[in-house]
Scaffold this active site. Structure first.
Site, short mmCIF file in Angstrom:
data_model
loop_
_atom_site.label_atom_id
_atom_site.label_comp_id
_atom_site.label_asym_id
_atom_site.label_seq_id
_atom_site.Cartn_x
_atom_site.Cartn_y
_atom_site.Cartn_z
N GLY A 1 -2.62 -4.17 -2.89
CA GLY A 1 -2.93 -4.57 -1.52
C GLY A 1 -2.33 -5.94 -1.26
O GLY A 1 -2.50 -6.87 -2.06
N ALA A 2 -1.60 -6.05 -0.14
CA ALA A 2 -0.80 -7.25 0.10
C ALA A 2 -1.60 -8.57 0.00
O ALA A 2 -1.18 -9.48 -0.74
CB ALA A 2 -0.11 -7.13 1.46
N ARG B 1 6.74 -7.54 -7.30
CA ARG B 1 6.80 -6.42 -6.34
C ARG B 1 7.52 -6.94 -5.09
O ARG B 1 7.28 -8.07 -4.68
CB ARG B 1 5.41 -5.89 -5.98
CG ARG B 1 4.76 -5.10 -7.13
CD ARG B 1 3.50 -4.39 -6.69
NE ARG B 1 3.78 -3.16 -5.97
CZ ARG B 1 2.83 -2.44 -5.37
NH1 ARG B 1 1.58 -2.84 -5.40
NH2 ARG B 1 3.14 -1.32 -4.75
N GLN C 1 -4.86 5.71 -3.50
CA GLN C 1 -5.61 4.53 -3.08
C GLN C 1 -6.76 4.89 -2.14
O GLN C 1 -7.74 4.16 -2.02
CB GLN C 1 -4.68 3.53 -2.37
CG GLN C 1 -3.77 2.74 -3.29
CD GLN C 1 -2.43 3.39 -3.48
OE1 GLN C 1 -2.27 4.60 -3.31
NE2 GLN C 1 -1.43 2.61 -3.84
N ASP D 1 1.85 -4.09 4.79
CA ASP D 1 2.41 -4.87 3.67
C ASP D 1 3.39 -5.91 4.17
O ASP D 1 3.53 -6.99 3.58
CB ASP D 1 3.02 -3.95 2.65
CG ASP D 1 1.93 -3.15 1.96
OD1 ASP D 1 1.53 -2.11 2.50
OD2 ASP D 1 1.42 -3.61 0.94
N LYS E 1 1.88 1.60 3.32
CA LYS E 1 1.91 2.65 2.30
C LYS E 1 2.58 3.93 2.78
O LYS E 1 2.36 4.36 3.91
CB LYS E 1 0.46 2.93 1.86
CG LYS E 1 0.29 3.96 0.78
CD LYS E 1 1.12 3.69 -0.45
CE LYS E 1 0.81 2.34 -1.07
NZ LYS E 1 1.82 1.93 -2.06
O1 MRU Z 1 0.96 -0.27 -3.32
P1 MRU Z 1 -0.32 -0.96 -2.97
O2 MRU Z 1 -1.53 -0.20 -3.46
O3 MRU Z 1 -0.34 -2.41 -3.37
O4 MRU Z 1 -0.33 -0.91 -1.43
C1 MRU Z 1 -1.48 -1.21 -0.69
C2 MRU Z 1 -1.12 -0.92 0.66
O5 MRU Z 1 -0.01 -0.62 0.93
C3 MRU Z 1 -1.99 -0.69 1.69
O6 MRU Z 1 -1.13 0.09 2.49
C4 MRU Z 1 -2.59 -1.60 2.59
O7 MRU Z 1 -2.81 -0.94 3.76
C5 MRU Z 1 -1.86 -2.85 2.93
S1 MRU Z 1 -2.67 -4.14 2.14
C6 MRU Z 1 -4.25 -4.32 2.86
#
Ligand code: MRU
Length: 331
Positions: free
Chosen positions: A56-57, A89, A187, A227, A238
């Site tokens: 999560g960002a 990442r 997730q 993100d 995502k």
């Molecule tokens: O790959 P992740 O699990 O780190 O990604 C998390 C996300 O992409 C979520 O989409 C989220 O909506 C954004 S962060 C609150």
């Protein structure tokens, strides 16, 4: 969030400082198993981001800030430490916002731990404000669809897309959440676990079921996290988010993106310029699989951006002056 580790219940943020180290909720086995990961070096922090112990960002950003604090306290080479974290990442803008925050703090001789903790506390304060502003998008009785995980564990605490849902429920509104499972890393199951912990009515659905429920008139609004949001309002989130935005438009359902200013990135012009992480084919069973972790939803499909300063419209982002532009210029 309230967790039970080895039989002991406790409150924990997704990431925090405890006993001279970074303590993160290990999200890899959730919701089946709750564990805490103790990260003592900047290398361990970079690994935790890369291997998705933290996700999560906003959580990734705060974890990186603590990583820089660890490096500074241990007297490590700061440029090399920063480079390791920056390479962990590529997509989440918050990672780079956090590193820029720490650059400035360390250059000014601020206490590293205070700077990192301040960053994490800010994330939580922003999420609280996102919840308050996002309430306007959730009328009483709303059935809200969300994708992936944008809850407390994705944003240090409270969450982004989940913040208004939690607040609506806590303030007595009837709210129901449809939760996309979110293949391949599932997730959505973490989202469902968080909602269950708060007694918020919800149903986990396979990603492919969202259109079915929209077509039957059972989805009133979509709220997702982000993100990275490009200067023109295109949103990387995502994988599968774009599909939901197209479906929402087809069915006339408002589509909101909830994110703090640290996710907005003026230096990235459009969604096409956002680096999209492609993860290992092994997550899909190997072979010839392709595995992009994110996709881009064009600004034209977004009803509004729920931020800590209110709900911005896509037109607000197009203006070259104003709040959003000012934000995105800053780290
Ligand atoms: O790959 P992740 O699990 O780190 O990604 C998390 C996300 O992409 C979520 O989409 C989220 O909506 C954004 S962060 C609150």
């Amino acid at each position: 969030v309230r967790i039970v580790v080895n039989g002991h219940p406790r409150e924990a943020r997704a990431v925090q400082w405890e006993d001279d180290a970074v303590l993160a909720v290990d999200q890899r086995m959730l919701p089946d198993r709750v564990a805490l990961a103790r990260l003592e070096t900047v290398d361990a922090v970079a690994d935790a981001i890369r291997t998705m112990i933290v996700r999560g960002a906003p959580t990734i950003g705060a974890t990186a800030a603590y990583g820089m604090a660890l490096a500074a306290i241990a007297g490590e080479d700061l440029a090399a430490s920063r480079a390791k974290l920056a390479a962990s990442r590529p997509t989440a803008r918050d990672l780079f916002a956090a590193l820029a925050h720490m650059d400035l703090a360390l250059a000014h001789g601020r206490d590293p731990l205070a700077a990192a903790s301040g960053y994490a506390d800010d994330v939580v304060a922003r999420c609280v404000a996102i919840g308050e502003h996002g309430l306007d998008a959730i009328p009483d009785g709303a059935r809200v669809l969300t994708h992936c995980h944008a809850g407390a564990l994705a944003a240090v605490d409270v969450g982004t897309a989940l913040a208004p849902i939690r607040l609506a429920h806590a303030s007595g509104r009837h709210v129901f959440a449809w939760v996309d499972e979110t293949r391949p890393r599932l997730q959505g199951r973490i989202t469902a676990w968080e909602l269950a912990g708060e007694g918020i009515p919800h149903a986990l659905i396979a990603d492919n079921a969202a259109g079915h429920f929209m077509a039957r008139g059972e989805v009133d609004v979509v709220i997702v996290g982000a993100d990275r949001i490009a200067a023109n309002g295109d949103v990387a989130n995502k994988i599968g988010t774009y599909t939901k935005a197209v479906l929402a438009q087809r069915h006339g359902i408002p589509f909101y993106v909830a994110a703090p200013r640290t996710t907005f990135d003026a230096a990235t012009r459009t969604g096409a310029d956002i680096p999209i992480e492609e993860r290992d084919a092994g997550e899909l069973g190997g072979g010839t699989a392709r595995n992009p972790a994110f996709d881009v939803t064009p600004a034209g499909l977004v009803t509004g951006y729920v931020t800590e300063a209110g709900i911005l419209r896509p037109e607000d982002l197009k203006r070259s002056t104003g709040l959003a532009a000012a934000w995105t210029r800053e780290p």
